[in-house]
Design a protein around this motif. Structure first.
Motif, PDB file in Angstrom:
ATOM      1  N   TRP A   1      38.493  31.872  45.867  1.00 39.27           N
ATOM      2  CA  TRP A   1      39.443  33.051  45.623  1.00 39.27           C
ATOM      3  C   TRP A   1      39.441  33.254  44.178  1.00 39.27           C
ATOM      4  CZ3 TRP A   1      43.861  32.786  42.402  1.00 39.27           C
ATOM      5  CH2 TRP A   1      44.407  33.951  42.196  1.00 39.27           C
ATOM      6  N   ALA A   2      39.625  32.183  43.285  1.00 38.05           N
ATOM      7  CA  ALA A   2      39.682  32.526  41.749  1.00 38.05           C
ATOM      8  C   ALA A   2      38.108  32.955  41.250  1.00 38.05           C
ATOM      9  CB  ALA A   2      39.924  31.118  41.225  1.00 38.05           C
TER      10      ALA A   2
ATOM     11  N   GLY B   1      36.364  35.033  42.808  1.00 37.03           N
ATOM     12  CA  GLY B   1      36.160  36.415  43.215  1.00 37.03           C
ATOM     13  C   GLY B   1      37.230  37.257  42.360  1.00 37.03           C
ATOM     14  N   ASN B   2      37.897  36.862  41.534  1.00 34.94           N
ATOM     15  CA  ASN B   2      38.491  37.486  40.594  1.00 34.94           C
ATOM     16  C   ASN B   2      37.806  37.785  39.258  1.00 34.94           C
ATOM     17  OD1 ASN B   2      40.908  37.215  42.102  1.00 34.94           O
ATOM     18  ND2 ASN B   2      41.899  35.615  40.946  1.00 34.94           N
ATOM     19  N   GLY B   3      36.478  37.633  39.017  1.00 32.80           N
ATOM     20  CA  GLY B   3      35.954  38.284  38.073  1.00 32.80           C
ATOM     21  C   GLY B   3      35.578  37.082  36.941  1.00 32.80           C
TER      22      GLY B   3
ATOM     23  N   ARG C   1      34.948  34.228  34.978  1.00 30.94           N
ATOM     24  CA  ARG C   1      35.335  32.826  35.111  1.00 30.94           C
ATOM     25  C   ARG C   1      35.560  31.908  34.022  1.00 30.94           C
ATOM     26  NH1 ARG C   1      30.841  31.684  39.810  1.00 30.94           N
ATOM     27  NH2 ARG C   1      31.342  33.192  41.071  1.00 30.94           N
TER      28      ARG C   1
ATOM     29  N   ASN D   1      39.370  32.074  33.483  1.00 33.49           N
ATOM     30  CA  ASN D   1      40.033  32.060  34.819  1.00 33.49           C
ATOM     31  C   ASN D   1      40.617  30.376  35.042  1.00 33.49           C
ATOM     32  OD1 ASN D   1      41.000  31.532  37.424  1.00 33.49           O
ATOM     33  ND2 ASN D   1      39.348  33.366  38.122  1.00 33.49           N
TER      34      ASN D   1
ATOM     35  N   ASP E   1      42.555  29.189  37.202  1.00 34.89           N
ATOM     36  CA  ASP E   1      42.375  28.556  38.601  1.00 34.89           C
ATOM     37  C   ASP E   1      41.035  28.177  38.602  1.00 34.89           C
ATOM     38  OD1 ASP E   1      45.142  29.082  39.189  1.00 34.89           O
ATOM     39  OD2 ASP E   1      44.936  30.962  39.830  1.00 34.89           O
ATOM     40  N   TYR E   2      39.952  28.882  38.383  1.00 35.11           N
ATOM     41  CA  TYR E   2      38.676  28.354  38.619  1.00 35.11           C
ATOM     42  C   TYR E   2      38.336  27.186  37.876  1.00 35.11           C
ATOM     43  CZ  TYR E   2      33.614  28.664  39.080  1.00 35.11           C
ATOM     44  OH  TYR E   2      32.275  28.247  39.182  1.00 35.11           O
TER      45      TYR E   2
END
Length: 163
Positions: free
Chosen positions: A37-38, A40-42, A44, A47, A49-50
């Motif tokens: 999911w993380a 996919g948020n752009g 990294r 990010n 979470d990633y």
């Protein structure tokens, strides 16, 4: 250490297995889903979470690998099946008395289940090596970090086979 048999009680093996199943079957799949999911948020690189997810996934994978190797090398030894209950062997719970009649109760268990604060010491610990094969009333000398100490075996107990 690789040449030593990795004795473990059935209870200790069960705990290793439960941890393995929890990590492999529950935590890892949830974490993979979060990382996916993380991702996919752009971007990294910033990010959290990633980044945290990938770090935690590496930790889980290392622990799973360690657990699987320890379980594969384990020799489950049930102390309740011990035939010579008059001597100290793997799984025995013994009461030791020192020169000042201070008593200490310890259970000899596998390396993976040792917890000195709970009175469970490794079968390979210096104290355990010193008392192996001892009978009731025997006095054994053990080299401890604080110096040599003598202990008398005042009780030897094994789990009941019916348990």
């Amino acid at each position: 250490m690789a040449d030593r048999v990795n004795h473990i009680t059935p209870e200790g093996y069960r705990r290793l297995r439960e941890e393995y199943e929890q990590l492999f079957g529950v935590e890892r799949p949830q974490l993979v889903e979060t990382i996916s999911w993380a991702a996919g948020n752009g971007d990294r690189s910033e990010n959290g979470d990633y980044i945290y997810g990938r770090k935690r996934l590496r930790e889980i994978d290392r622990r799973i690998d360690w657990l699987s190797r320890r379980m594969a090398a384990a020799k489950v030894t049930d102390p309740a099946q011990q035939t010579d209950r008059n001597r100290v062997w793997f799984g025995a719970t013994l009461t030791l008395a020192d020169d000042d009649d201070n008593r200490r109760v310890v259970t000899l268990v596998g390396e993976d289940e040792a917890d000195a604060s709970a009175g469970r010491i490794s079968w390979h610990a210096p104290l355990a090596r010193a008392v192996r094969g001892a009978a009731l009333g025997d006095v054994r000398r053990v080299a401890l970090p604080a110096g040599e100490k003598e202990y008398e075996i005042v009780a030897i107990v094994y789990p009941d086979p019916a348990e």
